[in-house]
Design an enzyme around this catalytic site. Structure first.
Site, PDB file in Angstrom:
ATOM      1  N   GLU A 173       0.880  -1.255  -0.080  1.00 12.20           N
ATOM      2  CA  GLU A 173       0.005  -0.054   0.015  1.00 12.20           C
ATOM      3  C   GLU A 173       0.789   1.288   0.121  1.00 12.20           C
ATOM      4  O   GLU A 173       0.793   2.024   0.728  1.00 12.20           O
ATOM      5  CB  GLU A 173      -0.838   0.032   1.042  1.00 12.20           C
ATOM      6  CG  GLU A 173      -2.054  -1.161   0.981  1.00 12.20           C
ATOM      7  CD  GLU A 173      -3.173  -0.815   1.895  1.00 12.20           C
ATOM      8  OE1 GLU A 173      -2.974  -0.213   2.962  1.00 12.20           O
ATOM      9  OE2 GLU A 173      -4.332  -1.312   1.754  1.00 12.20           O
ATOM     10  N   GLU A 233      -6.531  -7.776  -0.826  1.00 14.12           N
ATOM     11  CA  GLU A 233      -7.156  -7.719   0.637  1.00 14.12           C
ATOM     12  C   GLU A 233      -8.626  -7.675   0.609  1.00 14.12           C
ATOM     13  O   GLU A 233      -9.112  -6.371   0.023  1.00 14.12           O
ATOM     14  CB  GLU A 233      -6.387  -6.653   1.471  1.00 14.12           C
ATOM     15  CG  GLU A 233      -5.175  -6.871   1.559  1.00 14.12           C
ATOM     16  CD  GLU A 233      -4.374  -5.836   2.718  1.00 14.12           C
ATOM     17  OE1 GLU A 233      -5.041  -5.444   3.242  1.00 14.12           O
ATOM     18  OE2 GLU A 233      -2.999  -5.704   2.465  1.00 14.12           O
TER      19      GLU A 233
HETATM   20  C1  GAL Z   1      -4.700  -2.544   4.781  1.00 16.90           C
HETATM   21  C2  GAL Z   1      -3.318  -2.862   4.962  1.00 16.90           C
HETATM   22  C3  GAL Z   1      -3.235  -4.085   5.861  1.00 16.90           C
HETATM   23  C4  GAL Z   1      -4.030  -4.166   7.055  1.00 16.90           C
HETATM   24  C5  GAL Z   1      -5.443  -3.852   6.541  1.00 16.90           C
HETATM   25  C6  GAL Z   1      -6.528  -3.615   7.941  1.00 16.90           C
HETATM   26  O1  GAL Z   1      -4.420  -1.129   4.479  1.00 16.90           O
HETATM   27  O2  GAL Z   1      -2.613  -3.280   3.568  1.00 16.90           O
HETATM   28  O3  GAL Z   1      -1.828  -4.465   6.241  1.00 16.90           O
HETATM   29  O4  GAL Z   1      -3.547  -3.059   7.885  1.00 16.90           O
HETATM   30  O5  GAL Z   1      -5.721  -2.643   5.941  1.00 16.90           O
HETATM   31  O6  GAL Z   1      -7.680  -3.275   7.388  1.00 16.90           O
END
Ligand code: GAL
Length: 669
Positions: free
Chosen positions: A142, A313
């Site tokens: 990110e 994710e």
């Molecule tokens: C994203 C990040 C992850 C985790 C996640 C939590 O922004 O890439 O490492 O922090 O959010 O929602």
């Protein structure tokens, strides 16, 4: 179409790994992303690497038949590295370095960090580049999260000066481009130029805009360095980065151009909470997320990804980072997953396998609870895995691309420019882009989201949210496309140097839209200026609507060759045109209320030969392969239109329950 998960073997006793891997596999998961924050375990002390645990973790996953997405760990430089090179820390707009103790504490311009990153990337890529279980790569994690694109360090300023020199050639050219004669801000050499912070009042806007452009280019340079290293050691294995939702601090088109897969991290409920949505909208979609938010991001990243984009994710349950963190309604994890595939995703990967009982994200759900039992999201992931198998068995082409006749132009610089020089405090470019997108989606259209330089041929309807700087050839390309074109307010309102064009806005667009914006005004959030839409023959217009945020006051260019072809389609109460049409070009002099925007877009779509449907705010459709997918974000059952034959239905039922999904064969409809 396949499922993945994010996994942190370093967070769990080694004795659990085998069981984890086997359970992932039996759940239907095929790929596992690892190691993006594991630098302190890979290299506990300078130059002393410990690969043993990671070798065993990768072997365990591989032996279970899982494919690994291996990451470079550069989002989390370890303490020893920061202590050795404090200049790695990024510097905030207050001029102070940000501290160690969370993540992303690095400056893209720091030479020490560039070198340290090269070293660790070399080490990871050379060790695992040929590992049979490593199928893909992710660079860093990110880019830009936690406001880390722009840094005001001495190293950044040094590189900024070089960047300016390359852009302008001579200091004189810069002085003219910026207009530094204003307030005696003229420079005698590039070395005199500092970061645009700490000034008594507003720093020069062209200076600030260029600083944003520079910072964006720094992200691209840094990512390319990582990509080059990985490619050298692991040729043929696709490289991804996990971008963020509606994140606009660097030019994602440029960074994605160096990658194979543009992936993004989808947290629809956290996003709803943190974005601009009105309280009643936040209430309505509290446990589902807004029906157009994830889709917008899918379409942004689909457009820039060479291979099918991924959701790297996916929110699996409540998150930890929004002001309030409600749980998704049962069914939503499944709905979001199918929605991603219906927009062309190649993989949906859940964050994370198991909720961590310690540290910052201990309140963030995983597919499993911290005591290792399957959570609701885990159960839905298993269901999706089974459904994917069934859908692909019935039709191996179910996820093939389809051509869409509608495009929306999305531009990163527009965001920076309006932020640097807003004129109205809430002139929020990403919001307006999403609102236009939402109007199109509420009419049942699939949308390609494209950069301003993209080829436009083949589209029937092109929507351009407020686009201040337009390339010289943009007007001609729009006209040549043959599409109906909707231009938002403030389009063509600035030159690339952030000046008002000599002919006034819409600048070079005046060649296809002969108007002159002689005055503008911004409106307080509570102001709704009445707008009357002229009745059309087909009676589709709402008679009354309102305008908000902004008004362009237009002179119609009576001198234009074809001035008579200018048609005023809506007016403000004081008589100024609110919407004018010229040939296939439609210029909106303001942002309108949602109903007026949707009705207006519907009419222009009909002029483009397209047939809009009226889906309302909670049901959305997406076409992919030979299928049309239907998603019900609302609280009520939605019944498919009667003219869709029963035998066309291939997924779900005609009665789509709340949070339900169905698909029917498009061809048969
Ligand atoms: C994203 C990040 C992850 C985790 C996640 C939590 O922004 O890439 O490492 O922090 O959010 O929602």
């Amino acid at each position: 179409m396949r499922l993945g998960v994010c996994y942190y073997p370093e967070h769990w006793p080694e004795a659990m790994w085998k069981d984890d891997a086997e359970r992932m596999k039996s759940l239907g998961i095929e790929q596992v992303r690892i190691a993006e924050f594991a630098w302190s375990r890979m290299e506990p002390s300078p130059g002393e690497y410990d690969w043993g645990w990671l070798d065993r973790a990768i072997d365990t996953l591989g032996n279970a038949g899982l494919k690994v997405v291996m990451c470079t760990p550069t989002a989390t430089p370890p303490k020893w590295l920061i202590d050795r090179h404090p200049d790695i820390l990024p510097v905030g707009a207050d001029g102070r370095p940000r501290a160690f103790g969370s993540r992303r504490h690095y400056d893209f311009s720091s030479p020490s960090y560039y070198e340290a990153s090269k070293k660790i990337c070399e080490a990871v890529a050379s060790r695992y580049g040929q590992h049979p279980a490593v199928a893909f790569w992710q660079t860093d994690n990110e880019y830009g999260c936690h406001q880390t694109v722009v840094s005001y360090s001495p190293a950044a300023v040094k590189r900024f000066r070089e960047w300016l020199k390359a852009r302008y050639g001579s200091i004189n050219a810069l002085n003219i481009a910026w207009g530094t004669v204003f307030w005696s801000m003229e420079y005698r050499s590039f070395d005199e130029i500092d970061a645009p912070i700490g000034t008594v009042t507003e720093a020069h806007p062209s200076h600030r805009l260029d600083y944003r452009r520079f910072a964006s280019d720094e992200v691209q340079r840094y990512n390319r360095m990582q990509v080059d290293i990985i490619r050298a050691h692991s040729p043929g294995r696709p490289i991804a980065h996990n971008f963020m939702q509606l994140f606009t601090e660097f030019d994602h088109y440029k960074v994605a151009a160096d990658l194979d897969v543009a992936s993004w991290d989808s947290y629809p409920i956290g996003a709803l909470e943190e974005q601009w949505y009105a309280p009643e909208i936040k209430q309505r979609f509290l446990r589902t997320g807004h029906p157009d938010f994830a889709s917008f991001n899918h379409d942004v990243y689909r457009g820039m990804s060479k291979l099918p984009f991924w959701v790297m994710e996916q929110q699996p349950g409540p998150v930890n980072w929004a002001h309030w963190n409600p749980a998704p309604l049962p069914g939503m994890v499944r709905l979001w997953s199918w929605e991603a595939f219906a927009h062309g995703a190649g993989c949906v990967s859940y964050f994370r396998w198991r909720q961590a009982p310690f540290a910052q994200e201990q309140m963030h759900a995983g597919l499993n609870t911290p005591d290792n039992r399957l959570d609701i999201g885990g159960g839905e992931a298993a269901q999706v895995a089974e459904e994917i198998r069934a859908v692909l068995a019935a039709d191996p082409h179910a996820n093939d691309a389809v051509k869409t006749p509608v495009a929306l132009v999305f531009d990163y610089e527009a965001k920076w420019l309006f932020e640097v020089h807003p004129q109205g405090a809430d002139f929020h470019y990403p919001r307006f882009a999403v609102e236009y997108y939402s109007a199109l989606r509420s009419l049942g259209f699939d949308v390609d989201i494209v950069p301003v330089h993209a080829p436009l041929d083949g589209y029937q309807l092109i929507v351009v949210p407020p686009l201040p700087v337009v390339p010289d050839d943009f007007a001609a390309r729009l006209a040549q496309s043959g599409a109906q074109v909707i231009l938002g307010p403030r389009s063509g309102s600035k030159t690339a140097d952030l000046q008002i064009p000599a002919n006034l806005p819409p600048g070079s667009l005046a060649s296809v839209m002969p108007v002159r914006v002689w005055r503008v005004e911004s409106l307080r959030p509570n102001l709704q200026e009445p707008v009357t839409f002229a009745a059309q023959a087909d009676g589709h217009w709402p008679r009354q609507g309102y305008s908000r945020h902004w008004r362009d006051l237009l002179d119609l260019d009576a001198a234009a060759d074809d001035a008579a072809a200018l048609e005023v389609r809506a007016s403000f109460a004081d008589g100024h045109p609110a919407y004018v049409k010229h040939g296939a070009m439609h210029y909106l002099a303001s942002l309108f209320d949602d109903a007026s925007t949707a009705a207006l877009f519907a009419d222009v779509a009909r002029e483009a030969g397209l047939e809009p449907s009226l889906l309302g705010d909670a049901v959305r459709v997406s076409r992919r392969g030979g299928l049309t997918w239907v998603f019900n974000y609302g609280p009520q059952t939605y019944t498919l239109a009667a003219d869709i034959p029963d035998d066309a239905l291939v997924f779900g039922s005609r009665e789509i329950e709340a949070q339900g999904v169905a698909a029917y064969r498009t061809a048969a409809h």
